[in-house]
Design an enzyme around this catalytic site. Structure first.
Site, PDB file in Angstrom:
ATOM      1  N   THR A 257       0.827  -1.211   0.000  1.00  0.00           N
ATOM      2  CA  THR A 257       0.000   0.000   0.000  1.00  0.00           C
ATOM      3  C   THR A 257       0.860   1.260   0.000  1.00  0.00           C
ATOM      4  OG1 THR A 257      -1.458  -1.271   1.423  1.00  0.00           O
ATOM      5  CG2 THR A 257      -1.974   1.038   1.180  1.00  0.00           C
ATOM      6  N   VAL A 258       1.852   1.314   0.892  1.00  0.00           N
ATOM      7  CA  VAL A 258       2.669   2.529   1.002  1.00  0.00           C
ATOM      8  C   VAL A 258       3.606   2.653  -0.204  1.00  0.00           C
ATOM      9  CG1 VAL A 258       4.363   3.773   2.405  1.00  0.00           C
ATOM     10  CG2 VAL A 258       2.532   2.475   3.533  1.00  0.00           C
TER      11      VAL A 258
ATOM     12  N   LYS B 112       8.996   1.442  12.321  1.00  0.00           N
ATOM     13  CA  LYS B 112       9.207   1.846  13.728  1.00  0.00           C
ATOM     14  C   LYS B 112       9.750   0.711  14.575  1.00  0.00           C
ATOM     15  CE  LYS B 112       5.010   1.167  12.499  1.00  0.00           C
ATOM     16  NZ  LYS B 112       4.375   1.778  11.365  1.00  0.00           N
TER      17      LYS B 112
ATOM     18  N   LYS C 175       6.591   3.478  18.348  1.00  0.00           N
ATOM     19  CA  LYS C 175       6.628   4.891  17.920  1.00  0.00           C
ATOM     20  C   LYS C 175       7.067   5.785  19.077  1.00  0.00           C
ATOM     21  CE  LYS C 175       2.870   4.019  14.648  1.00  0.00           C
ATOM     22  NZ  LYS C 175       1.417   3.949  14.517  1.00  0.00           N
TER      23      LYS C 175
END
Ligand code: HSE
Length: 440
Positions: free
Chosen positions: A18-19, A110, A210
């Site tokens: 997707t990214v 992350k 994160k």
């Protein structure tokens, strides 16, 4: 690299999900704009994917599509590696080798940086090539750049926020609709917000990754990820949303890191947030990061915390910074998170020793003396009741819900009192709640 020699900067992308698809699409859209701005072409030379034959919603014309991940780290036609495969072991090998070979790296990973940041950032510094990670926290929110550059004149004492969109979505729907956790989780999975195995999101692990990165930036100290306390959402009971609403709060998935006199306190938990704050209005999958600093009190950065385009927007921002630096022959000056030489490993406060105000709710038999027994246990532990809410018994029931908010209490002490109250005869121990209150 000398400016005169560079006509194009060649990018290799690991992972076209997707990214990655959005990154390719943004770059295709912006190729000519970037060329005008930087006087240099950005070219996607290679991508590495698991399934070469899969249909993709992006144009890979003139791009070498391969399946050998590590080729990106050595390929002569790759100057910048974009790592979007997720996971830890394979991505660690790719990022490590790419940096060793003098390639700049952009990652959205992350978990990788929370667990291996010390090694990778020091390798990046040693090799003089950047390792940028804007997309790793808060999706499209440019919080990393804000913390590393825009707040340079400040001493940060706290960073807090809602940094997991899935959890925010689940709690928002439970609050608005009175829906049950398992129902909204199933919907979130159907909508693609939550993974088939939602553990990382709903148990606070994604947010803790994160938060480890934000804490490192805020305090320039290395964070031992295994010492971050994180609680999930599974224990949140639907009834609590309407009760806390009457008390002036909402329940939000909070991540908090703050400098206290004892060291750094760092934790992820669902928390009561006052309705009077901006945080309480950040709903659904939206993220917010709040930074508290000495010169400007606090700032809030709000935006889409996940999704292909939002995350790709942050990836492309990092890439553009690297392209700009290469063009100006200043790659080694691109930012790398530095540790404070005097206090490299953070002194992290044991969670049991941290202090919070607490929302406690008990379902108790409606008989004289129950409230008195509850209050006397709290008194024995030197815990004060700040707010009290008791509902009338529902028709046909002989139990009432007693909810209260305490003063600031040490976690260890509070847990002892909570367990004693649950053991009272007449208290339904299996229907009780403990939620911490967010306050700075
Ligand atoms: N799964 C994350 C979230 C996005 O729900 O916020 C990627 O970290």
């Amino acid at each position: 690299m000398s400016t005169q020699l560079i006509s194009s900067i060649r990018v290799g992308i690991a992972g076209v999900g997707t990214v990655g698809t959005s990154v390719v699409n943004i770059l295709r859209d912006k190729f000519s704009t970037f060329e005008q701005q930087f006087g240099v072409q950005i070219a996607i030379s290679r991508v590495v994917v698991r399934n070469i034959d899969a249909v993709r919603n992006c144009d890979l014309t003139d791009v070498v599509v391969g399946a050998e991940l590590m080729e990106l780290s050595t390929a002569e036609d790759v100057d910048v590696v974009i790592e979007l495969i997720g996971g830890v072991e394979e991505s660690l090998a790719l990022v490590r080798e790419s940096l060793r070979n003098g390639k700049a790296v952009v990652t959205a990973n992350k978990a990788l940086l929370a667990l291996h940041g010390d090694e990778l950032f020091s390798l990046s510094k040693e090799k003089g090539v950047p390792l940028l990670f804007e997309a790793a926290v808060g999706g499209g929110i440019p919080i990393i750049k804000v913390m590393r550059e825009s707040l340079a004149g400040n001493t940060i004492h706290c960073v807090a926020g809602i940094i997991n969109g899935t959890c925010n979505y689940l709690l928002t729907r439970m609050a608005n609709e009175g829906a049950k956790y398992q129902e909204v989780l199933a919907d979130a999975q159907k909508l693609g917000y939550a993974e088939a195995d939602p553990t990382f999101d709903v148990e606070g692990i994604d947010a803790a990754h994160k938060l480890a990165l934000l804490t490192r930036l805020a305090f320039q100290q290395s964070i031992d990820f295994s010492k971050i306390t994180h609680f999930g959402l599974a224990d949140i009971i639907t009834d609590d949303f309407s009760i806390v609403k009457k008390m002036g709060y909402v329940i939000k998935p909070m991540s908090i890191a703050k400098q206290s006199s004892k060291g750094i306190e760092i934790y992820v938990f669902p928390a009561l947030v006052s309705q009077a704050t901006l945080l309480s209005h950040v709903n659904d999958v939206t993220n917010v990061v709040q930074v508290f600093a000495d010169r400007l009190s606090s700032i809030n950065c709000v935006g889409p915390g996940a999704g292909g385009d939002a995350t790709a927007s942050a990836v492309v921002a990092d890439l553009v910074e690297i392209v700009h630096a290469i063009h100006n022959d200043s790659l080694s000056s691109v930012y790398t998170p530095q540790l404070d030489e005097r206090k490299q490993q953070a002194q992290m406060v044991d969670f049991e020793e941290t202090e919070h105000a607490y929302y406690l709710r008990f379902q108790m038999e409606d008989k004289p003396g129950m409230m008195k027994q509850c209050a006397s246990i709290l008194e024995r532990f030197d815990i004060s009741i700040e707010v009290l809410n008791q509902n009338e018994p529902k028709d046909g029931e002989n139990t009432v819900s007693v909810a209260l908010i305490t003063n600031n209490v040490r976690e260890r002490i509070l847990q002892q009192a909570f367990h004693e109250i649950k053991k009272l005869s007449g208290c339904c121990s299996e229907n009780s709640s403990l939620i911490r209150v967010f306050q700075i």
